[in-house]
Structures are given as C-alpha cells and as structure tokens.
Write a protein that holds these residues in place. Sequence first.
Motif, PDB file in Angstrom:
ATOM      1  N   GLY A 116      47.641  11.831 -11.956  1.00 26.19           N
ATOM      2  CA  GLY A 116      48.416  13.009 -12.361  1.00 26.19           C
ATOM      3  C   GLY A 116      49.277  13.583 -11.251  1.00 26.19           C
ATOM      4  O   GLY A 116      49.540  12.931 -10.233  1.00 26.19           O
ATOM      5  N   CYS A 117      49.690  14.820 -11.505  1.00 27.43           N
ATOM      6  CA  CYS A 117      50.628  15.499 -10.602  1.00 27.43           C
ATOM      7  C   CYS A 117      50.088  15.631  -9.209  1.00 27.43           C
ATOM      8  O   CYS A 117      48.930  15.985  -9.010  1.00 27.43           O
ATOM      9  CB  CYS A 117      50.956  16.917 -11.066  1.00 27.43           C
ATOM     10  SG  CYS A 117      51.714  17.970  -9.792  1.00 27.43           S
ATOM     11  N   SER A 123      46.246  14.278 -16.829  1.00 26.42           N
ATOM     12  CA  SER A 123      47.031  15.465 -16.492  1.00 26.42           C
ATOM     13  C   SER A 123      48.529  15.220 -16.685  1.00 26.42           C
ATOM     14  O   SER A 123      48.971  14.951 -17.800  1.00 26.42           O
ATOM     15  CB  SER A 123      46.699  15.885 -15.053  1.00 26.42           C
ATOM     16  OG  SER A 123      47.112  17.213 -14.813  1.00 26.42           O
ATOM     17  N   GLN A 124      49.320  15.269 -15.628  1.00 30.89           N
ATOM     18  CA  GLN A 124      50.769  15.038 -15.738  1.00 30.89           C
ATOM     19  C   GLN A 124      51.084  13.725 -16.445  1.00 30.89           C
ATOM     20  O   GLN A 124      52.051  13.639 -17.202  1.00 30.89           O
ATOM     21  CB  GLN A 124      51.376  14.997 -14.331  1.00 30.89           C
ATOM     22  CG  GLN A 124      52.868  14.752 -14.288  1.00 30.89           C
ATOM     23  CD  GLN A 124      53.348  14.578 -12.844  1.00 30.89           C
ATOM     24  OE1 GLN A 124      52.928  13.678 -12.140  1.00 30.89           O
ATOM     25  NE2 GLN A 124      54.212  15.481 -12.410  1.00 30.89           N
ATOM     26  N   SER A 125      50.278  12.682 -16.179  1.00 33.85           N
ATOM     27  CA  SER A 125      50.552  11.376 -16.789  1.00 33.85           C
ATOM     28  C   SER A 125      49.954  11.274 -18.187  1.00 33.85           C
ATOM     29  O   SER A 125      50.094  10.237 -18.847  1.00 33.85           O
ATOM     30  CB  SER A 125      50.021  10.237 -15.906  1.00 33.85           C
ATOM     31  OG  SER A 125      48.608  10.143 -15.983  1.00 33.85           O
ATOM     32  N   GLY A 126      49.298  12.349 -18.656  1.00 31.31           N
ATOM     33  CA  GLY A 126      48.639  12.318 -19.970  1.00 31.31           C
ATOM     34  C   GLY A 126      49.539  11.859 -21.087  1.00 31.31           C
ATOM     35  O   GLY A 126      49.127  11.115 -21.980  1.00 31.31           O
ATOM     36  N   ILE A 127      50.792  12.245 -21.026  1.00 31.40           N
ATOM     37  CA  ILE A 127      51.745  11.891 -22.091  1.00 31.40           C
ATOM     38  C   ILE A 127      52.296  10.475 -21.930  1.00 31.40           C
ATOM     39  O   ILE A 127      52.825   9.887 -22.884  1.00 31.40           O
ATOM     40  CB  ILE A 127      52.897  12.938 -22.127  1.00 31.40           C
ATOM     41  CG1 ILE A 127      53.759  12.819 -23.381  1.00 31.40           C
ATOM     42  CG2 ILE A 127      53.776  12.841 -20.877  1.00 31.40           C
ATOM     43  CD1 ILE A 127      53.093  13.242 -24.653  1.00 31.40           C
ATOM     44  N   PHE A 128      52.186   9.902 -20.716  1.00 34.76           N
ATOM     45  CA  PHE A 128      52.860   8.613 -20.448  1.00 34.76           C
ATOM     46  C   PHE A 128      52.433   7.486 -21.407  1.00 34.76           C
ATOM     47  O   PHE A 128      53.286   6.739 -21.886  1.00 34.76           O
ATOM     48  CB  PHE A 128      52.634   8.142 -19.004  1.00 34.76           C
ATOM     49  CG  PHE A 128      53.215   9.014 -17.930  1.00 34.76           C
ATOM     50  CD1 PHE A 128      53.974  10.139 -18.211  1.00 34.76           C
ATOM     51  CD2 PHE A 128      53.007   8.690 -16.586  1.00 34.76           C
ATOM     52  CE1 PHE A 128      54.502  10.940 -17.196  1.00 34.76           C
ATOM     53  CE2 PHE A 128      53.537   9.475 -15.564  1.00 34.76           C
ATOM     54  CZ  PHE A 128      54.271  10.602 -15.872  1.00 34.76           C
TER      55      PHE A 128
END
Lengths: 340, 340
Positions: free
Chosen positions: A86-87, A222-227
Amino acid sequence: MKYLGLMATLGVSISLFGCASNKTETGPMTIAKQGSFFVGGKNIKSNSVSNLPIYSSSGTIAVDQVYVHYQKPTNAKNTSVVLIHGCCLTGKTWESTPDGRMGWDELFVRNGFSTYVVDQASRGRSAVDTSTLIAVKSGRLPSKQLPMVNNVSQEDAWEVFRFGPKYPEVYPGMQFPLDAQAEFWKQMVPDWIRALPTPTPTVPALSELAQKINGAVLISHSQSGIFPFQTAKLNPAGIRAIVSIEPGACPAADEDLSYLKGIPVLVLWGDYVNKSPRWEPRLKACKEFVEAANKAGIKAQNVMLSDLGMTGASHMLMQDKNSILIGKWLIGWINQNVKG
Amino acid sequence: MKYLGLMATLGVSISLFGCASNKTETGPMTIAKQGSFFVGGKNIKSNSVSNLPIYSSSGTIAVDQVYVHYQKPTNAKNTSVVLIHGCCLTGKTWESTPDGRMGWDELFVRNGFSTYVVDQASRGRSAVDTSTLIAVKSGRLPSKQLPMVNNVSQEDAWEVFRFGPKYPEVYPGMQFPLDAQAEFWKQMVPDWIRALPTPTPTVPALSELAQKINGAVLISHSQSGIFPFQTAKLNPAGIRAIVSIEPGACPAADEDLSYLKGIPVLVLWGDYVNKSPRWEPRLKACKEFVEAANKAGIKAQNVMLSDLGMTGASHMLMQDKNSILIGKWLIGWINQNVKG
C-alpha cells in the motif's frame, strides 16, 4: 545398505533430517526456484535526465516498470499469489515483520504457493521518473510543475494504520508490535503515485504478471486495494481470485461488475474500523460493493477479522503479532475458494 | 530398515532425492533463515512531509536507513557476505541476471555464505527524504534548493558499463547479455546520493550491519566501491575483507592506510578498462592505492579478470554471461583469504 540402493532405484524419497520440510513454519525451507524480474515499463526519451556536466542531460530511460521478487517452493500448488503493498510502503510490507518474525511472503511459500512480491511502479526498486524535478532544478520548468510527492508522517500514519485513535494513544488490545515501531517507520517511503496516470502503470503490469505466471491470486492492501479490480477490468486473464485487504477503495457498487464474473473476491478488514472516520466510510462502500457484486452473480465476501475471533487487528495486519494466524486463515480461504 | 534407524540414531543425514543440496548450482536449495530488516536511519522532524490537505504538512519521518535482505543457508560458513550495488541501481543488481540466470546473491548462498543484499540509503526500499522537493513545490523554498538528482541515460550507461566504446557499438567478445538489455535498463533508478552527506549514511549503516552479523566480507561495486573502505576507516569491527569491484574510487595512495591493517583487500576489474577514458584513470589510481597498501603491510590485490583468462567482462560483470564463473573465482578468493 541394500535397502537404500533399492529404494533409490524405486524412486523412493527418504529424508531423515538435515533436509527441510516446508510444512512447518519454523526451521529450514526448500526453495525450488527464486529470483526477480520486471513487468511492464517502457522506454521514453527524456530531455531532463541529469543536470550533471559529466552526464548527458537528455536520453533514454525506462519508466513505469514493476519490480517482482519471487520464490517457488518444491511441489508448488498450481495457483500463485501476488502480494501488492500500500501507500508509502514497498514490497518490504510482506517480508519479515518489524519485530523480526516471518512475513507472509515466506508463510505463503511454506504453504505451497509460488509467491510474487512487487514494488508498485515509482516505488522501491521500481524507478521513479524524476525528469520534471530535474527540469525544475535547472530552471526549465516552473516549480509548480513538480510532481505531488507525498509522505505520511509517523504521527498521521499512527491513525491511518489504526494503531490508535490519535498518536500516541493505543486502541485496547491492538495487535501491532509497537515495541518495534522504530523498525516499522523505516519501511515508509515517499509516494509518487500522483505523478502517474490513473490507473497506475502497476495495473497493466499486474495483468502481465498474472498471465506470465499462469494464474494468480492478487492480494492487495490499502492504496493498492483497488488495483486487482482495475486489473480484472483491463483483462481478467490469469486472475484466479482477488483479496483486497483494507482497501482504500472498492469498485463502485453501481458500476457494471460483470468483469468480475468467475473471480472469487474477498475484502478483509482488521479491527477498530468503526472508530476511524477515515476508514469507516471505506468499509461502508466496500460492503455496498460486495452486496452489489453478489447480486450480479459474483462470489464476493466482506470479512471482519473480529467476527472470526481475531480481534485487535491493525491496518498493518500482515505484521500484527498474530499475523501468522491471520495469514493461515487467508490461506484456508484461498484453498477453499480458488480452483487448482 | 535397521540401517536407517541406526543411522538416524547416530545422527547421520541421508538424502537420496526430493531433498535439496545447495552444493549444485541448479535444483532446489535449502534456506535455514531469510528475511529483511533495516540498519542505520534516524527520525527527523520535517516541516515538508506533504502538500496534500488530507495529511499533515509537518511531522516525523525516518531517513538514512538502509534496507537489507538476507538468506542464510543451512550449515552456513562463519563469514557472511554483504553485497552493495552501484550508481543508479539497487540491490536488484545481485539478483537474477537480466537474461534470467541465477544472481550472485543465490550463488553465495549455495556456496555456504549467509548473504546480505542492501539498497543504499535513499535508493530502492531505503527511503529518500523528499522534504526539499515538497517545500519547493509549495513555494516555501526556491527551486535551486532542489536536490541534485541524477539519472544516467541508457546511451551514457552503455559507455559507463563498458558494453562498448559508444552506444550502440559493442566491444568484441563483450560478455554482457545484451539480448536482455531491455530488462536490464529497468533496473536503473534515479540517484539521490548528492542530497546526502559524504560519506553517505550507507557507510555507518554498513558498519552497524557488519557488527550485527558478526563479521562480513563487504563486496561493493562502482559507486559503492569506496564505501567498504570508508566503513573500515569509521570502524574496522566486523569487516573480514573488502572486495571492491570496479570502484568509482579507491582510497588515496598517499593517505594513512593503517585503518586497513588485517583486512584483506581485493580490487577486481573487468575488461576493456584501458579503452575507457572514464575508467582508465580509476584503475590507475587503484593500482597506486594497492601498491601503497602493500607497502603499509596490508594484503591488497588488484586483479584484472582478463589476466585470469576471463576476458570480455563488462562493468556489470556480476550479470555477464559468465557471471557464475567469475563469482566462483571470487568465492575461491574469499575462501583462501578470509579466516573462518
């Protein structure tokens, strides 16, 4: 020694000791193959490569590539896992925990999964394109054109990662190994994602990876959750399942979710989410997404670890004191929900 | 089965197959322990952490830490190796070669060495301090205060790495796997070293690492070539030997070299050095250093791989087509020159 010779002839494998079994979570382990490579990336011509007189100011550089480190156990399962951080973090997220215990990268390998750990594009060992910075430094571009680089301070991260409601308060029963927080903070790096297009070049790179390794569970955080969802929308090939751990965002509940057909989805949450003004709306939106996905015939689940009795999980649950317990539950979910 | 039982009782290890032997350079390998951690680093208060309204603009961040990834084989030797990459590269340097062969990280492990691969401070998984960039972006600092970030274009790197005299010309017999150059260029990242003090924080971090792991051979390359010497000058504790591969600089021949007493030194070179206006003076200066070191009673050697019959080595010799051959020679040198 006749028995030994005979057994060798018959192809019987004997190991007494001095020989690793990956079935335990401690002791030696056997790796069939390991290494690293890049997916994605392209060459660009930049006129702001360097401001140093000893190097050319312009030339070709590779950008948008994604670094991948992998380990394959002996007798690997047919399904691999890809671990996406993530971020403000790197692939280090999934390696040894701050207090020095085994990371999920190794846990997955010991449980038979070929495991691929990436550094997002423009993070860690995946190069940042610093052309704009170099052009501003030399006066050729105005400073407002600098990329929006972001760090999260330890004080802010404390709340984002839900160690407590506010630095340095701690949620009761919280499982993150705070005694080792100094080591954890060293994992944090600047985030250049706002200098990249949306979706990030990490997304097509993940698609390339999923196909290259012949099918994978994409595990994001987290940040990459949507990837992984963005990757499936781009091309579902090779995506065996999506595990989105505490995603910054889920797909919108009202969008056409048919691109997820046949891909099992797990959205997984730690504890204290309802105490966090940052995270509670995200959970709510993900619950709506999961409901909509199920209505659209997609096998999607929203799971709160606390509902499984694993209370106290932070946002960094893959590093929590009970990270192995949580990881084993996730492995059980994958074994149950992913074919092959 | 009496023999097996007896042998087990006696503590005899038997492995027929299905069980890894690290003595070969292919097939499965057994790892006693692996993971990652940081050395060095410190917390600073920055007033330019973020320009995003959702985060605090100021707060605490960790800087100057050095990421370390390690693997320990079963029955590890007493002496570990630390692999330190050069300019515009990361620890990836030592992992799989661009054409997908085993890297030196694994070669050393398979040959019994606990192996530690670092990302220099401000490189790869070791965070860059972007405070100045963020302050300039927000208009609080003038753009000339931006750090001197440097990339080397592929065209320039071609000559620096001595693939040939000038892009795209190739030296006859040159051993770098140019068919896989697209993968190699993806390894390159921006270099922020000019934003750091001299010596770089990597140096005290290497000292901490050498002591923490109870003795190591520091193996450096190119930009990092000088780091092990700077580390020894800071504190010789834990430095069992210095291997400096194609160093950007050696210690000056006229300085007091007594801090190297008892530390075997190898300076190792690829081919075509005398054809390179960039590298020839560095070789000359290193030869002078080696001569002076020997006069001072230090066991130092300057070795040209071509003198050993290994012709065609590029600057990236750990990735050359004959990288395993070169690596094995280096392992022989370490086994011969380093106690324990």
